[in-house]
Design a protein around this motif. Structure first.
Motif, short mmCIF file in Angstrom:
data_model
loop_
_atom_site.label_atom_id
_atom_site.label_comp_id
_atom_site.label_asym_id
_atom_site.label_seq_id
_atom_site.Cartn_x
_atom_site.Cartn_y
_atom_site.Cartn_z
N GLY A 68 7.61 25.13 -30.28
CA GLY A 68 6.50 24.34 -30.75
C GLY A 68 6.06 23.42 -29.58
N LYS A 69 6.17 22.04 -29.81
CA LYS A 69 5.65 21.27 -28.65
C LYS A 69 6.24 20.93 -27.34
N ALA A 70 7.39 21.75 -27.42
CA ALA A 70 8.46 21.53 -25.94
C ALA A 70 8.80 22.93 -25.92
N SER A 71 8.93 23.37 -24.66
CA SER A 71 9.57 24.58 -24.03
C SER A 71 10.30 24.66 -22.79
N PHE A 72 10.86 25.44 -22.62
CA PHE A 72 11.91 25.64 -21.28
C PHE A 72 11.60 26.76 -20.60
N LEU A 73 11.52 26.50 -19.38
CA LEU A 73 11.42 27.91 -18.22
C LEU A 73 12.60 27.67 -17.45
N GLU A 74 12.88 29.28 -17.18
CA GLU A 74 13.96 29.09 -16.02
C GLU A 74 13.34 29.62 -14.70
N LEU A 75 13.27 28.72 -13.89
CA LEU A 75 12.36 28.91 -12.56
C LEU A 75 13.47 29.37 -11.38
N GLN A 76 12.95 30.30 -10.86
CA GLN A 76 13.58 30.87 -9.78
C GLN A 76 13.01 30.71 -8.46
N ASP A 77 13.28 29.95 -7.39
CA ASP A 77 12.66 29.39 -6.20
C ASP A 77 13.64 30.29 -5.15
N SER A 78 13.37 29.96 -3.79
CA SER A 78 14.21 30.67 -2.73
C SER A 78 15.49 30.16 -2.67
N HIS A 79 16.08 29.23 -3.16
CA HIS A 79 17.33 28.35 -3.16
C HIS A 79 18.06 28.76 -4.60
N GLY A 80 17.36 29.31 -5.62
CA GLY A 80 18.28 29.43 -6.77
C GLY A 80 17.39 29.16 -8.05
N ARG A 81 18.10 28.85 -8.94
CA ARG A 81 17.34 28.82 -10.27
C ARG A 81 17.51 27.18 -10.95
N ILE A 82 16.43 26.96 -11.63
CA ILE A 82 16.45 25.57 -12.04
C ILE A 82 15.74 25.54 -13.62
N GLN A 83 16.38 24.80 -14.41
CA GLN A 83 15.44 24.71 -15.76
C GLN A 83 14.32 23.76 -15.82
N VAL A 84 13.25 24.09 -16.34
CA VAL A 84 12.07 23.18 -16.52
C VAL A 84 11.84 22.89 -17.96
N TYR A 85 11.70 21.64 -18.13
CA TYR A 85 11.36 21.27 -19.73
C TYR A 85 9.70 20.91 -19.66
N VAL A 86 8.71 21.75 -20.36
CA VAL A 86 7.54 21.19 -20.51
C VAL A 86 7.30 20.78 -22.03
N ASN A 87 6.41 19.69 -21.93
CA ASN A 87 6.39 18.95 -23.16
C ASN A 87 4.47 18.84 -23.28
N ARG A 88 4.27 19.73 -24.56
CA ARG A 88 2.69 19.59 -24.78
C ARG A 88 2.04 18.42 -24.64
N ASP A 89 2.52 17.47 -25.05
CA ASP A 89 1.70 16.08 -25.06
C ASP A 89 1.69 15.32 -23.67
N GLU A 90 2.64 15.66 -22.92
CA GLU A 90 2.56 15.30 -21.28
C GLU A 90 1.45 16.13 -20.57
N ILE A 91 1.36 17.35 -20.90
CA ILE A 91 0.73 18.24 -19.88
C ILE A 91 -0.86 18.12 -20.49
N CYS A 92 -1.06 17.80 -21.63
CA CYS A 92 -2.41 18.04 -22.26
C CYS A 92 -2.38 16.36 -23.00
N GLN A 93 -2.74 15.53 -22.40
CA GLN A 93 -2.67 14.14 -22.99
C GLN A 93 -3.97 13.88 -24.00
N GLY A 94 -5.11 14.44 -23.78
CA GLY A 94 -5.92 14.18 -24.67
C GLY A 94 -5.90 15.18 -25.94
N GLU A 95 -7.16 15.22 -26.99
CA GLU A 95 -7.15 16.01 -28.07
C GLU A 95 -6.98 17.66 -27.68
#
Length: 123
Positions: A68-95
């Motif tokens: 729904g309004k929140a999601s998680f990504l598993e991101l792999q960079d050159s040093h390993g993996r990390i979880q990323v939390y994505v919140n709809r209202d934080e990345i889309c602050q307007g309407e």
């Protein structure tokens, strides 16, 4: 290359690229994205009582869970993996919530490279 020679996955990914470009998003700005942290260093140095730290990480999407309004990504960079939390209202602050509802949820896919900026915290 003839469209008939492309796999279904290649056709879908090219369609996503075209849609991002139509929305004014450059899908290949990798040389422009400043990285300030790597997965292993972020996890090793994080403590719950430390002051809030903003980091920029870049890597490949290895997994995602959309809720729904929140999601998680598993991101792999050159040093390993990390979880990323994505919140709809934080990345889309307007309407307009298209950046989350269309670009994030529908156009990005496992295997895509992304750059993410945000604050380190424990979920």
């Amino acid at each position: 290359m003839n469209i008939l020679e492309l796999s279904e996955q290649e056709i879908v990914r090219r369609g996503s690229l075209d849609e991002m470009r139509r929305r004014g998003i450059d899908p290949f700005p990798a040389d422009e994205f400043p990285v300030t942290g790597y997965s292993d260093e972020i996890k090793e140095t994080f403590t719950d009582d430390a002051p809030q730290r903003e980091v920029s990480v870049a890597g490949r999407i290895m997994g995602r869970r959309i809720m729904g309004k929140a999601s998680f990504l598993e991101l792999q960079d050159s040093h390993g993996r990390i979880q990323v939390y994505v919140n709809r209202d934080e990345i889309c602050q307007g309407e307009d919530k298209d950046l989350y509802n269309v670009v994030f949820k529908k156009l990005l896919d496992i295997g895509d490279f992304v750059g993410i900026r945000g604050y380190v915290f424990r979920t």
